[in-house]
Motif scaffolding. Sequence first.
Motif, PDB file in Angstrom:
ATOM      1  N   LYS A   1     -14.609  16.559 -30.458  1.00  0.00           N
ATOM      2  CA  LYS A   1     -15.364  17.520 -29.648  1.00  0.00           C
ATOM      3  C   LYS A   1     -16.824  17.505 -30.058  1.00  0.00           C
ATOM      4  O   LYS A   1     -17.110  17.391 -31.239  1.00  0.00           O
ATOM      5  N   PRO A   2     -17.743  17.540 -29.143  1.00  0.00           N
ATOM      6  CA  PRO A   2     -17.613  17.843 -27.730  1.00  0.00           C
ATOM      7  C   PRO A   2     -17.256  16.640 -26.858  1.00  0.00           C
ATOM      8  O   PRO A   2     -17.334  16.711 -25.636  1.00  0.00           O
ATOM      9  N   GLY A   3     -16.856  15.546 -27.473  1.00  0.00           N
ATOM     10  CA  GLY A   3     -16.399  14.371 -26.730  1.00  0.00           C
ATOM     11  C   GLY A   3     -15.003  14.599 -26.165  1.00  0.00           C
ATOM     12  O   GLY A   3     -14.442  15.689 -26.265  1.00  0.00           O
ATOM     13  N   PRO A   4     -14.423  13.547 -25.591  1.00  0.00           N
ATOM     14  CA  PRO A   4     -13.122  13.696 -24.912  1.00  0.00           C
ATOM     15  C   PRO A   4     -11.930  13.819 -25.853  1.00  0.00           C
ATOM     16  O   PRO A   4     -10.844  14.179 -25.425  1.00  0.00           O
ATOM     17  N   MET A   5     -12.094  13.577 -27.125  1.00  0.00           N
ATOM     18  CA  MET A   5     -11.066  13.536 -28.163  1.00  0.00           C
ATOM     19  C   MET A   5     -10.179  12.303 -28.002  1.00  0.00           C
ATOM     20  O   MET A   5      -9.898  11.869 -26.896  1.00  0.00           O
ATOM     21  N   ALA A   6      -9.764  11.766 -29.130  1.00  0.00           N
ATOM     22  CA  ALA A   6      -8.822  10.651 -29.153  1.00  0.00           C
ATOM     23  C   ALA A   6      -7.473  11.166 -28.672  1.00  0.00           C
ATOM     24  O   ALA A   6      -7.155  12.344 -28.833  1.00  0.00           O
ATOM     25  N   ARG A   7      -6.671  10.274 -28.087  1.00  0.00           N
ATOM     26  CA  ARG A   7      -5.396  10.711 -27.512  1.00  0.00           C
ATOM     27  C   ARG A   7      -4.306   9.693 -27.779  1.00  0.00           C
ATOM     28  O   ARG A   7      -4.556   8.511 -27.939  1.00  0.00           O
ATOM     29  N   SER A   8      -3.089  10.211 -27.781  1.00  0.00           N
ATOM     30  CA  SER A   8      -1.908   9.371 -27.895  1.00  0.00           C
ATOM     31  C   SER A   8      -0.747  10.119 -27.263  1.00  0.00           C
ATOM     32  O   SER A   8      -0.860  11.311 -26.958  1.00  0.00           O
ATOM     33  N   LEU A   9       0.342   9.421 -27.050  1.00  0.00           N
ATOM     34  CA  LEU A   9       1.511  10.021 -26.409  1.00  0.00           C
ATOM     35  C   LEU A   9       2.703  10.029 -27.349  1.00  0.00           C
ATOM     36  O   LEU A   9       2.939   9.065 -28.067  1.00  0.00           O
ATOM     37  N   ILE A  10       3.454  11.134 -27.312  1.00  0.00           N
ATOM     38  CA  ILE A  10       4.776  11.215 -27.932  1.00  0.00           C
ATOM     39  C   ILE A  10       5.714  11.613 -26.807  1.00  0.00           C
ATOM     40  O   ILE A  10       5.526  12.666 -26.188  1.00  0.00           O
ATOM     41  N   ALA A  11       6.692  10.766 -26.517  1.00  0.00           N
ATOM     42  CA  ALA A  11       7.673  11.051 -25.462  1.00  0.00           C
ATOM     43  C   ALA A  11       6.978  11.494 -24.171  1.00  0.00           C
ATOM     44  O   ALA A  11       7.330  12.498 -23.568  1.00  0.00           O
ATOM     45  N   ASP A  12       5.969  10.741 -23.759  1.00  0.00           N
ATOM     46  CA  ASP A  12       5.220  10.984 -22.524  1.00  0.00           C
ATOM     47  C   ASP A  12       4.457  12.306 -22.503  1.00  0.00           C
ATOM     48  O   ASP A  12       4.016  12.748 -21.454  1.00  0.00           O
ATOM     49  N   LYS A  13       4.291  12.950 -23.645  1.00  0.00           N
ATOM     50  CA  LYS A  13       3.476  14.158 -23.756  1.00  0.00           C
ATOM     51  C   LYS A  13       2.199  13.801 -24.507  1.00  0.00           C
ATOM     52  O   LYS A  13       2.245  13.228 -25.604  1.00  0.00           O
ATOM     53  N   GLU A  14       1.053  14.148 -23.910  1.00  0.00           N
ATOM     54  CA  GLU A  14      -0.225  13.813 -24.514  1.00  0.00           C
ATOM     55  C   GLU A  14      -0.537  14.710 -25.709  1.00  0.00           C
ATOM     56  O   GLU A  14      -0.302  15.913 -25.672  1.00  0.00           O
TER      57      GLU A  14
ATOM     58  N   ILE B   1     -25.207   7.491 -41.809  1.00  0.00           N
ATOM     59  CA  ILE B   1     -23.930   8.048 -41.363  1.00  0.00           C
ATOM     60  C   ILE B   1     -22.970   7.960 -42.533  1.00  0.00           C
ATOM     61  O   ILE B   1     -22.798   6.896 -43.129  1.00  0.00           O
ATOM     62  N   ASP B   2     -22.365   9.104 -42.882  1.00  0.00           N
ATOM     63  CA  ASP B   2     -21.366   9.081 -43.949  1.00  0.00           C
ATOM     64  C   ASP B   2     -20.033   9.607 -43.425  1.00  0.00           C
ATOM     65  O   ASP B   2     -19.918   9.980 -42.261  1.00  0.00           O
ATOM     66  N   ASP B   3     -19.036   9.649 -44.281  1.00  0.00           N
ATOM     67  CA  ASP B   3     -17.680  10.026 -43.852  1.00  0.00           C
ATOM     68  C   ASP B   3     -17.571  11.453 -43.338  1.00  0.00           C
ATOM     69  O   ASP B   3     -16.622  11.778 -42.630  1.00  0.00           O
ATOM     70  N   SER B   4     -18.524  12.317 -43.678  1.00  0.00           N
ATOM     71  CA  SER B   4     -18.459  13.692 -43.170  1.00  0.00           C
ATOM     72  C   SER B   4     -19.028  13.789 -41.754  1.00  0.00           C
ATOM     73  O   SER B   4     -18.878  14.816 -41.094  1.00  0.00           O
ATOM     74  N   ASP B   5     -19.689  12.739 -41.279  1.00  0.00           N
ATOM     75  CA  ASP B   5     -20.255  12.749 -39.927  1.00  0.00           C
ATOM     76  C   ASP B   5     -19.196  12.450 -38.883  1.00  0.00           C
ATOM     77  O   ASP B   5     -18.231  11.722 -39.134  1.00  0.00           O
ATOM     78  N   ASP B   6     -19.415  13.010 -37.709  1.00  0.00           N
ATOM     79  CA  ASP B   6     -18.585  12.726 -36.545  1.00  0.00           C
ATOM     80  C   ASP B   6     -19.475  12.820 -35.311  1.00  0.00           C
ATOM     81  O   ASP B   6     -20.699  12.969 -35.431  1.00  0.00           O
ATOM     82  N   TYR B   7     -18.889  12.741 -34.143  1.00  0.00           N
ATOM     83  CA  TYR B   7     -19.658  12.765 -32.897  1.00  0.00           C
ATOM     84  C   TYR B   7     -20.544  14.007 -32.827  1.00  0.00           C
ATOM     85  O   TYR B   7     -21.716  13.934 -32.480  1.00  0.00           O
ATOM     86  N   PHE B   8     -20.001  15.164 -33.183  1.00  0.00           N
ATOM     87  CA  PHE B   8     -20.756  16.418 -33.125  1.00  0.00           C
ATOM     88  C   PHE B   8     -21.949  16.402 -34.071  1.00  0.00           C
ATOM     89  O   PHE B   8     -23.077  16.719 -33.679  1.00  0.00           O
ATOM     90  N   THR B   9     -21.742  16.038 -35.336  1.00  0.00           N
ATOM     91  CA  THR B   9     -22.844  16.067 -36.304  1.00  0.00           C
ATOM     92  C   THR B   9     -23.898  15.012 -35.973  1.00  0.00           C
ATOM     93  O   THR B   9     -25.085  15.244 -36.182  1.00  0.00           O
ATOM     94  N   LEU B  10     -23.469  13.866 -35.428  1.00  0.00           N
ATOM     95  CA  LEU B  10     -24.443  12.840 -35.054  1.00  0.00           C
ATOM     96  C   LEU B  10     -25.255  13.252 -33.834  1.00  0.00           C
ATOM     97  O   LEU B  10     -26.445  12.933 -33.730  1.00  0.00           O
ATOM     98  N   LEU B  11     -24.632  13.988 -32.906  1.00  0.00           N
ATOM     99  CA  LEU B  11     -25.397  14.542 -31.779  1.00  0.00           C
ATOM    100  C   LEU B  11     -26.459  15.505 -32.288  1.00  0.00           C
ATOM    101  O   LEU B  11     -27.607  15.482 -31.829  1.00  0.00           O
ATOM    102  N   GLU B  12     -26.090  16.353 -33.249  1.00  0.00           N
ATOM    103  CA  GLU B  12     -27.060  17.288 -33.841  1.00  0.00           C
ATOM    104  C   GLU B  12     -28.211  16.532 -34.496  1.00  0.00           C
ATOM    105  O   GLU B  12     -29.373  16.865 -34.301  1.00  0.00           O
ATOM    106  N   LYS B  13     -27.880  15.508 -35.282  1.00  0.00           N
ATOM    107  CA  LYS B  13     -28.929  14.711 -35.932  1.00  0.00           C
ATOM    108  C   LYS B  13     -29.841  14.068 -34.888  1.00  0.00           C
ATOM    109  O   LYS B  13     -31.062  14.080 -35.029  1.00  0.00           O
ATOM    110  N   ALA B  14     -29.242  13.507 -33.840  1.00  0.00           N
ATOM    111  CA  ALA B  14     -30.026  12.846 -32.792  1.00  0.00           C
ATOM    112  C   ALA B  14     -30.909  13.848 -32.061  1.00  0.00           C
ATOM    113  O   ALA B  14     -32.085  13.559 -31.790  1.00  0.00           O
ATOM    114  N   HIS B  15     -30.375  15.011 -31.743  1.00  0.00           N
ATOM    115  CA  HIS B  15     -31.176  16.028 -31.055  1.00  0.00           C
ATOM    116  C   HIS B  15     -32.359  16.462 -31.909  1.00  0.00           C
ATOM    117  O   HIS B  15     -33.461  16.647 -31.414  1.00  0.00           O
TER     118      HIS B  15
END
Length: 159
Positions: free
Chosen positions: A88-101, A12-26
């Motif tokens: 993506k295709p995961g739920p994505m990280a989230r945070s709030l600014i002034a109660d807006k996601e 796993i390197d810095d260019s990998d993410d959930y999507f690319t790791l799913l592809e590798k696993a598949h």
Amino acid sequence: TGDIILQRHCGIDDSDDYFTLLEKAHNKCAEVLYDGLKILQSYEIEPIKQKLIHPVGFYCAQRKVGDEVISWNQTSREVFNFVRALCKPGPMARSLIADKEVKINKVSVIDQAPVYKSTTGAVIGIENGGFLVKTLDSFINVTEWESERKIKIGDRFHS
């Protein structure tokens, strides 16, 4: 919980993410399954007891609502890894600014960013179609996100 017949590792390197790791696993899953079945057919099995790898084992809990919320009181590297684990295709990280996601799909670590103390979660700049957010040690560049709200300098994400 059973013995391990075959195990393969994948870098796993810095260019990998959930999507690319799913592809590798598949891509690797069928190969590992096939090779494992060939080992079973050969009757030349040298199983590895899981307790030899670690006495307790390795267990992952199922994700729950709220697990995707970013803690800005982490280092830039930790935020980077957190976001790419949930993109993506995961739920994505989230945070709030002034109660807006704000759903955050991709961030980048800025090489040689200055290290300084300041309020974490503060939007400190707008840059190349993205925005900079203060983390525990420096700041990251948010490059892909979804929000109904326009992000501006001075906004504060809730940690």
